[in-house]
Design a protein around this motif. Structure first.
Motif, PDB file in Angstrom:
ATOM      1  N   GLU A   9      47.103  92.062  62.178  1.00 48.69           N
ATOM      2  CA  GLU A   9      48.838  92.076  62.171  1.00 48.69           C
ATOM      3  C   GLU A   9      49.323  91.075  61.029  1.00 48.69           C
ATOM      4  O   GLU A   9      48.879  89.754  61.210  1.00 48.69           O
ATOM      5  CB  GLU A   9      49.131  91.455  63.756  1.00 48.69           C
ATOM      6  N   ILE A  10      49.655  91.627  60.205  1.00 45.29           N
ATOM      7  CA  ILE A  10      49.983  90.636  59.084  1.00 45.29           C
ATOM      8  C   ILE A  10      51.620  90.734  58.931  1.00 45.29           C
ATOM      9  O   ILE A  10      52.409  91.681  59.127  1.00 45.29           O
ATOM     10  CB  ILE A  10      49.739  91.114  57.479  1.00 45.29           C
ATOM     11  N   ASP A  11      52.020  89.538  58.977  1.00 48.94           N
ATOM     12  CA  ASP A  11      53.642  89.364  59.205  1.00 48.94           C
ATOM     13  C   ASP A  11      54.137  88.281  58.142  1.00 48.94           C
ATOM     14  O   ASP A  11      53.873  87.214  58.146  1.00 48.94           O
ATOM     15  CB  ASP A  11      53.855  88.572  60.548  1.00 48.94           C
ATOM     16  N   GLY A  12      54.987  88.720  57.241  1.00 49.89           N
ATOM     17  CA  GLY A  12      55.618  88.145  56.336  1.00 49.89           C
ATOM     18  C   GLY A  12      54.555  87.345  55.179  1.00 49.89           C
ATOM     19  O   GLY A  12      54.998  86.201  54.933  1.00 49.89           O
ATOM     20  N   LEU A  13      53.581  87.943  55.057  1.00 52.12           N
ATOM     21  CA  LEU A  13      52.459  87.309  54.412  1.00 52.12           C
ATOM     22  C   LEU A  13      53.091  87.098  52.786  1.00 52.12           C
ATOM     23  O   LEU A  13      53.409  87.916  51.982  1.00 52.12           O
ATOM     24  CB  LEU A  13      51.317  87.940  54.231  1.00 52.12           C
ATOM     25  N   THR A  14      53.139  85.697  52.506  1.00 55.06           N
ATOM     26  CA  THR A  14      53.616  85.357  50.769  1.00 55.06           C
ATOM     27  C   THR A  14      52.303  84.618  50.356  1.00 55.06           C
ATOM     28  O   THR A  14      51.852  83.671  50.948  1.00 55.06           O
ATOM     29  CB  THR A  14      54.990  84.654  50.884  1.00 55.06           C
ATOM     30  N   LEU A  15      51.927  84.908  49.174  1.00 55.62           N
ATOM     31  CA  LEU A  15      51.112  84.117  48.545  1.00 55.62           C
ATOM     32  C   LEU A  15      51.379  83.907  47.138  1.00 55.62           C
ATOM     33  O   LEU A  15      51.735  84.671  46.318  1.00 55.62           O
ATOM     34  CB  LEU A  15      49.726  84.922  48.393  1.00 55.62           C
ATOM     35  N   ARG A  16      51.421  82.510  46.559  1.00 57.99           N
ATOM     36  CA  ARG A  16      51.815  82.129  45.347  1.00 57.99           C
ATOM     37  C   ARG A  16      50.390  81.629  44.701  1.00 57.99           C
ATOM     38  O   ARG A  16      49.597  80.945  45.325  1.00 57.99           O
ATOM     39  CB  ARG A  16      52.724  81.261  45.395  1.00 57.99           C
ATOM     40  N   LEU A  17      50.319  81.764  43.432  1.00 56.76           N
ATOM     41  CA  LEU A  17      49.344  81.161  42.708  1.00 56.76           C
ATOM     42  C   LEU A  17      49.960  80.256  41.472  1.00 56.76           C
ATOM     43  O   LEU A  17      51.239  80.376  41.245  1.00 56.76           O
ATOM     44  CB  LEU A  17      48.409  82.248  41.891  1.00 56.76           C
ATOM     45  N   ARG A  19      50.974  78.708  37.979  1.00 53.77           N
ATOM     46  CA  ARG A  19      51.041  79.346  36.751  1.00 53.77           C
ATOM     47  C   ARG A  19      51.344  80.775  36.900  1.00 53.77           C
ATOM     48  O   ARG A  19      51.235  81.721  36.004  1.00 53.77           O
ATOM     49  CB  ARG A  19      49.955  79.073  35.675  1.00 53.77           C
ATOM     50  N   THR A  20      52.084  81.086  38.031  1.00 56.64           N
ATOM     51  CA  THR A  20      52.973  82.529  38.001  1.00 56.64           C
ATOM     52  C   THR A  20      54.349  82.205  38.264  1.00 56.64           C
ATOM     53  O   THR A  20      54.673  81.399  38.919  1.00 56.64           O
ATOM     54  CB  THR A  20      52.104  83.375  38.994  1.00 56.64           C
ATOM     55  N   ALA A  21      55.196  83.405  37.881  1.00 56.06           N
ATOM     56  CA  ALA A  21      56.403  83.226  38.107  1.00 56.06           C
ATOM     57  C   ALA A  21      57.136  83.767  39.320  1.00 56.06           C
ATOM     58  O   ALA A  21      57.994  83.633  39.650  1.00 56.06           O
ATOM     59  CB  ALA A  21      57.291  83.808  36.830  1.00 56.06           C
ATOM     60  N   ARG A  22      56.120  84.811  39.975  1.00 55.12           N
ATOM     61  CA  ARG A  22      56.675  85.420  41.098  1.00 55.12           C
ATOM     62  C   ARG A  22      55.266  85.474  42.033  1.00 55.12           C
ATOM     63  O   ARG A  22      54.242  85.284  41.755  1.00 55.12           O
ATOM     64  CB  ARG A  22      57.006  86.569  40.723  1.00 55.12           C
ATOM     65  N   PRO A  23      55.547  85.461  43.512  1.00 55.89           N
ATOM     66  CA  PRO A  23      54.502  85.502  44.365  1.00 55.89           C
ATOM     67  C   PRO A  23      53.619  86.679  43.851  1.00 55.89           C
ATOM     68  O   PRO A  23      54.161  87.748  43.791  1.00 55.89           O
ATOM     69  CB  PRO A  23      55.003  85.642  45.769  1.00 55.89           C
ATOM     70  N   VAL A  24      52.389  86.610  44.149  1.00 59.17           N
ATOM     71  CA  VAL A  24      51.521  87.519  44.052  1.00 59.17           C
ATOM     72  C   VAL A  24      51.676  88.585  45.274  1.00 59.17           C
ATOM     73  O   VAL A  24      51.608  89.911  45.214  1.00 59.17           O
ATOM     74  CB  VAL A  24      49.904  87.164  44.184  1.00 59.17           C
ATOM     75  N   LEU A  25      51.836  87.582  46.485  1.00 56.71           N
ATOM     76  CA  LEU A  25      52.266  88.858  47.535  1.00 56.71           C
ATOM     77  C   LEU A  25      53.456  88.387  48.244  1.00 56.71           C
ATOM     78  O   LEU A  25      53.845  87.016  48.223  1.00 56.71           O
ATOM     79  CB  LEU A  25      51.149  88.647  48.987  1.00 56.71           C
ATOM     80  N   ASP A  26      54.494  89.061  48.468  1.00 53.22           N
ATOM     81  CA  ASP A  26      55.763  88.833  48.635  1.00 53.22           C
ATOM     82  C   ASP A  26      56.209  89.463  49.877  1.00 53.22           C
ATOM     83  O   ASP A  26      56.715  90.339  50.060  1.00 53.22           O
ATOM     84  CB  ASP A  26      56.646  89.090  47.661  1.00 53.22           C
ATOM     85  N   VAL A  65      50.081  79.779  50.969  1.00 50.68           N
ATOM     86  CA  VAL A  65      50.234  80.994  51.624  1.00 50.68           C
ATOM     87  C   VAL A  65      51.486  80.500  52.652  1.00 50.68           C
ATOM     88  O   VAL A  65      51.494  79.567  53.229  1.00 50.68           O
ATOM     89  CB  VAL A  65      48.931  81.216  52.270  1.00 50.68           C
ATOM     90  N   GLY A  66      51.984  81.823  52.941  1.00 49.92           N
ATOM     91  CA  GLY A  66      53.087  81.495  54.126  1.00 49.92           C
ATOM     92  C   GLY A  66      52.985  82.892  54.796  1.00 49.92           C
ATOM     93  O   GLY A  66      52.307  83.898  54.349  1.00 49.92           O
ATOM     94  N   GLY A  67      53.526  82.556  56.051  1.00 48.66           N
ATOM     95  CA  GLY A  67      53.466  84.023  57.051  1.00 48.66           C
ATOM     96  C   GLY A  67      52.545  83.723  57.836  1.00 48.66           C
ATOM     97  O   GLY A  67      51.459  82.736  57.843  1.00 48.66           O
ATOM     98  N   SER A  68      51.905  85.124  58.525  1.00 50.14           N
ATOM     99  CA  SER A  68      50.733  84.783  59.283  1.00 50.14           C
ATOM    100  C   SER A  68      49.758  86.049  59.240  1.00 50.14           C
ATOM    101  O   SER A  68      50.553  87.193  59.027  1.00 50.14           O
ATOM    102  CB  SER A  68      51.140  84.685  60.863  1.00 50.14           C
ATOM    103  N   ASP A  75      45.374  83.827  64.404  1.00 44.42           N
ATOM    104  CA  ASP A  75      45.810  83.584  63.156  1.00 44.42           C
ATOM    105  C   ASP A  75      44.935  83.015  62.154  1.00 44.42           C
ATOM    106  O   ASP A  75      44.205  81.904  62.136  1.00 44.42           O
ATOM    107  CB  ASP A  75      47.163  82.571  63.020  1.00 44.42           C
ATOM    108  N   VAL A  76      44.392  83.860  61.187  1.00 36.21           N
ATOM    109  CA  VAL A  76      43.506  83.547  60.166  1.00 36.21           C
ATOM    110  C   VAL A  76      43.632  82.231  59.243  1.00 36.21           C
ATOM    111  O   VAL A  76      43.050  81.555  59.008  1.00 36.21           O
ATOM    112  CB  VAL A  76      43.100  84.732  59.418  1.00 36.21           C
ATOM    113  N   LEU A  77      45.079  82.056  58.954  1.00 39.74           N
ATOM    114  CA  LEU A  77      45.542  80.999  58.172  1.00 39.74           C
ATOM    115  C   LEU A  77      45.473  79.840  58.664  1.00 39.74           C
ATOM    116  O   LEU A  77      45.212  78.919  57.730  1.00 39.74           O
ATOM    117  CB  LEU A  77      46.863  81.527  57.619  1.00 39.74           C
ATOM    118  N   THR A  78      45.332  79.747  59.966  1.00 41.59           N
ATOM    119  CA  THR A  78      45.144  78.051  60.552  1.00 41.59           C
ATOM    120  C   THR A  78      43.670  77.835  61.304  1.00 41.59           C
ATOM    121  O   THR A  78      43.631  77.040  61.478  1.00 41.59           O
ATOM    122  CB  THR A  78      46.178  78.158  61.648  1.00 41.59           C
TER     123      THR A  78
END
Ligand SMILES: Nc1ncnc2c1ncn2[C@@H]1O[C@H](COP(=O)(O)OP(=O)(O)O)[C@@H](O)[C@H]1O
Ligand code: SF4
Ligand SMILES: [Mg+2]
Lengths: 328, 288, 285
Positions: A9-17, A19-26, A65-68, A75-78
């Motif tokens: 269950e992926i919820d509002g997953l946002t991922l930024r790297l 030196r990029t101008a927009r999130p890779v996952l938004d 990373v944001g979202g869950s 939750d994998v992210l935590t």
């Protein structure tokens, strides 16, 4: 489907790297139910593999990373590193595009299969071997391969080994990253048949990344279409490909050369996917979309009823070759 | 098996090619012809001998026996390595490789690479104007001339590779899985581009691919290779609509589509492998 | 790039050259040594060959900041000017062995067949012959001076370069961009010179940088033995030789300092070379 039966269950997953101008996952939202096959399609660079890897907690260094991302409710992210190891060893596993790159060429395949069981102390060596034999039979190989080396096997056979190894700890979730792209079409059919079988016998939920729309339509229950790090459309495979509601989905379908179609010019999508180094405003597809209006460039379309397009309600997407859309 | 329809003098004639590596018969008595301005597809799974055939045709590999003739001139006989001979052979056949990431020198800007080729073949012509013309022909702006390969996307690199091949003004262009590494949307752009170029220049294509959808889209005739040999040939439309050889049928059935039954395809595949005359098994991992 | 690995001596294998701090320090040191060698005559406080017998075997003093050797020659000046001879020899060796090694290795790898066999066998033969012995032989045959040992050691170092260049050529040959140039009608020579060699050059240069350190060590050993460098020319290796007596008499500075300089310079070149090779390898991936 209730949340309890979702293996992923992926919820509002946002991922930024950096030196990029927009999130890779938004703001990616995606679910996989138990014994469900879900396809994730899109062009290369759209973020498919990144989404898949996040489900195993495999984040690039310096990623914000944001979202869950919940696997079997957790939750994998935590997670702590120890818990993550358990997750990768048991609950979820992954198969890759190129099996030859993912298997140590110097070790016997028997070692490869039982390695994680022996290291993680799980079933213990004896039981691991028993399970390995059982799974080899399930993927249509004989015990003989246990004592063979990777170079003695063809790509298709190695991919079966990868699948067997991914199933060693009876995961509830199988993440497949273009598992048949490096294989021949006839071998692809075998692997796909095998995956469908395994879903039925073991009840494994699968997230299947591919850029082959025909394949996605043929094997999956539901499909998510990704563009520039966002899910632009999702829905049951049959209706999504039979009657696409997002211009990008329709354009992808039209640019695919088909067997049944008359040989004529393809309806290519002009331009290229947006670069990570350029900021995005409005709809990410606006620069290439035949239906773009002023609003598309200014305002980001939010997903509604499974489509993220300002004009989803009004557009009846002209289908270039109506008859030969894949129907699942 | 009927011979491919052909005019009196085909631009490319391949006859009786054979090549073995150890016990593996990579190419086994392969013959076909390609008429001027036509497009011939070569399909088959990996390891079926498509790439080896292509490499023999362009001269990167020597056949054990057999001949390759372009416009009636045999190019397998000559072992002379003189400059004039080299250039003449290059102008007969050019090739576009599968992986655009590997087929360009990473250090050389696009414009320089094109000029290099033009200087070799047409030292007296105005290079700069021709570079601009070539870039335009493959849908790249003049700004691309200054770019290094790594600054370009996969589709753009493949356009550069096509431009470089066209710079030589060859009679035949061999494309070995030239769109396989590209995304569908980019692939469609390149396939359309190739169709346009053929219309404008009358060049002949030998189009090697494992994707039957692509074959459908860009070829007039097709040969099906299996274990080094041609098992079926004919007009693309006929072969795809009414395949005669079981292997061709298997290939067609393998394409995912509505109502697709991968289980049956897998069973057919095993059946075909067991009924077929035992030939030295070729490991299918040596992908090109 | 896995097929081609740099050749280095066992003792230095464990230095972790990936660490940036170490690399930058070593790079700075290499730069310093080179600059000093270039402007040594203007830096040296005294004539390196002027004997000030009164100062012989004294401790450091304002007149001789690092003391003087047994003949009363200023150690600092000798060290500074010695860096010139000490670097010039290895420079010649590296330049010579790199050019020749690339020609041999690329020819062997590109042409293959009997040419490869012949070239590879003969460089293996060279490899089996100890470089120093070869150099001593050359000096014995052709007399003193820098040229004989430089030529001998160039030959001794050639196989390291040619072996690397050959294996790089073999793996680079597989790449379609070289096949593309062949199909385009370019001659083998022009493909090698214009495309292959520039693409393998970074790794070869990294190996040559590593070789530079070892060549410096070998040249120092030769001049320690009194071979190679003409007498009176200041040189780190011959300084150690001259300093032996001083060492015994409890004034070790004139012998120890060149020792330290040699070791640190060799290690620095090694680290820099390895780091470059690492960087190329990572970029390839
Ligand atoms: N240089 C080589 N050495 C050994 N075997 C080779 C070599 N090149 C090709 N082969 C073998 O020849 C057969 C045909 O290969 P190939 O022409 O690449 O087929 P395809 O292009 O249809 O995939 C395969 O079994 C392959 O393993
Ligand atoms: S929002 Fe606008 S630009 Fe985006 S897909 Fe819909 S119509 Fe096209
Ligand atoms: Mg091939």
């Amino acid at each position: 489907m209730s949340a309890a039966t979702h293996v992923l269950e992926i919820d509002g997953l946002t991922l930024r790297l950096p030196r990029t101008a927009r999130p890779v996952l938004d703001g990616v939202d995606l679910t996989v139910g138990a014994s469900e096959i879900v396809a994730l399609v899109g062009e290369s660079g759209s973020g498919k593999s990144m989404t898949l890897r996040t489900a195993l907690g495999l984040l690039p260094r310096q990623a914000a990373v944001g979202g869950s991302v919940r696997v079997a409710g957790e939750d994998v992210l935590t997670m702590t590193p120890a818990r993550l190891r358990d997750l990768r060893a048991g609950t979820a596993s992954m198969i890759f595009q190129d099996p030859r790159a993912a298997i140590n060429p110097l070790r016997r395949l028997g070692d490869f299969l039982t390695e994680s069981a022996r290291i993680n102390g799980g079933a213990g060596g004896e039981r691991a071997v028993v399970r390995a034999r059982h799974l080899l039979a399930a993927v249509g190989l004989t015990d003989r391969v246990l004592s063979q080396y990777p170079h003695e096997l063809s790509g298709g056979m190695l991919q079966r080994i990868m699948i067997a190894s991914a199933l060693m700890n009876d995961p509830g979730l199988l993440l497949c990253d273009e598992p048949t792209t490096a294989l021949d079409v006839t071998t692809q059919a075998e692997i796909v048949a095998l995956l469908a079988d395994l879903r039925n016998t073991f009840g494994t939920g699968m997230l299947f990344v591919t850029h082959d729309l025909g394949l996605a339509a043929a094997i999956s229950d539901r499909v998510f279409v990704m563009y520039a790090g966002r899910i632009v459309e999702h829905g049951p495979a049959g209706s999504l490909f039979g009657a696409p509601r997002h211009p990008y989905t329709a354009a992808l379908l039209d640019s695919t050369p088909r067997l049944e179609a008359p040989s004529e010019r393809l309806a290519a999508i002009p331009g290229q996917p947006p670069d990570l180094r350029a900021p995005l405003s409005g709809c990410p597809f606006a620069a290439r979309c035949a239906y773009a209006i002023e609003r598309c460039r200014a305002e980001r379309p939010e997903p509604e009823n499974g489509v993220a397009c300002h004009r989803a309600g009004e557009l009846v997407l002209a289908t270039v070759r109506e008859g030969d859309r894949p129907r699942a | 098996m009927h011979e491919m329809t052909g005019g009196a003098d085909p631009v490319l004639r391949v006859s009786g090619l054979r090549k073995t590596y150890g016990v593996v018969r990579a190419v086994d008595d392969v013959s076909f012809t390609l008429d001027k301005g036509r497009s011939l597809g070569v399909v088959g799974e990996s390891g079926s001998g498509k790439t080896t055939t292509a490499r023999i045709i362009v001269g990167l590999e020597h056949a054990d026996t057999g001949q390759v003739a372009v416009a009636g001139r045999d190019r397998t006989e000559s072992r002379r390595h003189g400059r004039a001979e080299r250039l003449r052979r290059a102008r007969e056949v050019q090739m576009v490789f599968q992986d655009p990431f590997l087929s360009l020198d990473p250090r050389i800007p696009v414009g320089t690479a094109l000029r290099e080729t033009l200087r070799l073949h047409f030292p007296r012509r105005d290079g700069a104007a021709r570079v601009a013309e070539l870039l335009d022909q493959v849908g790249l702006g003049e700004r691309a001339a200054a770019a290094l390969p790594r600054e370009l996307s996969g589709g753009q690199r493949q356009r550069v590779a096509i431009a470089r091949a066209l710079a030589v003004e060859p009679a035949v262009l061999v494309l070995d899985e030239a769109v396989a590494a590209l995304d569908v949307s980019v692939q469609a752009q390149i396939l359309n581009l190739l169709a346009d170029i053929r219309e404008q220049t009358g060049i002949g294509y030998l189009f090697i691919t494992h994707d039957l959808g692509v074959v459908r889209c860009v070829t007039d005739d097709v040969v099906v290779m299996w274990r080094g040999a041609i098992v079926e040939r004919g007009p693309t439309e006929r072969v795809l609509a009414a395949p005669e050889h079981p292997y061709t049928r298997l290939l067609l059935d393998s394409v995912p589509r509505p109502g697709w039954d991968p289980g049956r395809v897998a069973a057919d595949r095993r059946a075909l492998a067991s009924t077929a005359a035992p030939s030295p098994s070729s490991p299918d991992h040596r992908k090109s | 790039m896995t097929a081609a690995a740099l050749t280095r001596r066992p003792g230095l294998k464990h230095i972790r050259t990936r660490r940036n701090g170490l690399y930058l320090t070593c790079l700075a040191f290499v730069g310093l040594v080179v600059v000093v060698a270039l402007i040594a005559p203007w830096l040296a406080p005294a004539d390196p060959n002027a004997t000030d017998l009164g100062a012989a075997l004294t401790d450091p003093s304002p007149g001789h900041p690092l003391g003087a050797d047994i003949a009363g020659r200023d150690t600092l000046s000798r060290l500074l000017l010695g860096s010139r001879t000490s670097l010039l020899g290895p420079l010649g060796i590296v330049a010579f062995s790199t050019v020749l090694g690339v020609v041999v290795g690329v020819t062997a790898g590109w042409r293959g067949g009997w040419i490869d066999t012949a070239l590879s066998r003969s460089s293996e033969l060279l490899l089996a012959f100890p470089g120093l012995l070869l150099a001593i032989l050359f000096v014995a045959l052709y007399g003193e001076g820098l040229l004989a040992p430089v030529v001998a050691l160039s030959l001794a170092y050639l196989p390291f370069v040619s072996r690397l260049a050959r294996s790089l050529t073999l793996s680079e040959r597989q790449r379609p961009y070289l096949a593309a140039y062949r199909v385009q009608g370019f001659s083998g020579l022009s493909i090698c010179v214009r495309h292959l060699i520039p693409n393998i050059a970074p790794v070869v240069l990294a190996q040559s940088t590593v070789n530079f350190g070892y060549a410096l060590l070998d040249m120092a050993a030769l001049s320690f033995l009194g071979l190679g460098v003409p007498p009176l020319t200041p040189d780190w290796g011959s300084m150690i030789n001259a300093g032996q007596t001083a060492l015994l008499q409890g004034k070790p500075l004139s012998a120890v300092l060149p020792c330290v300089l040699i070791v640190v310079t060799v290690v620095a070149f090694n680290v820099v070379g390895e780091h470059w090779a690492d960087r190329v390898a990572r970029r390839e991936r």
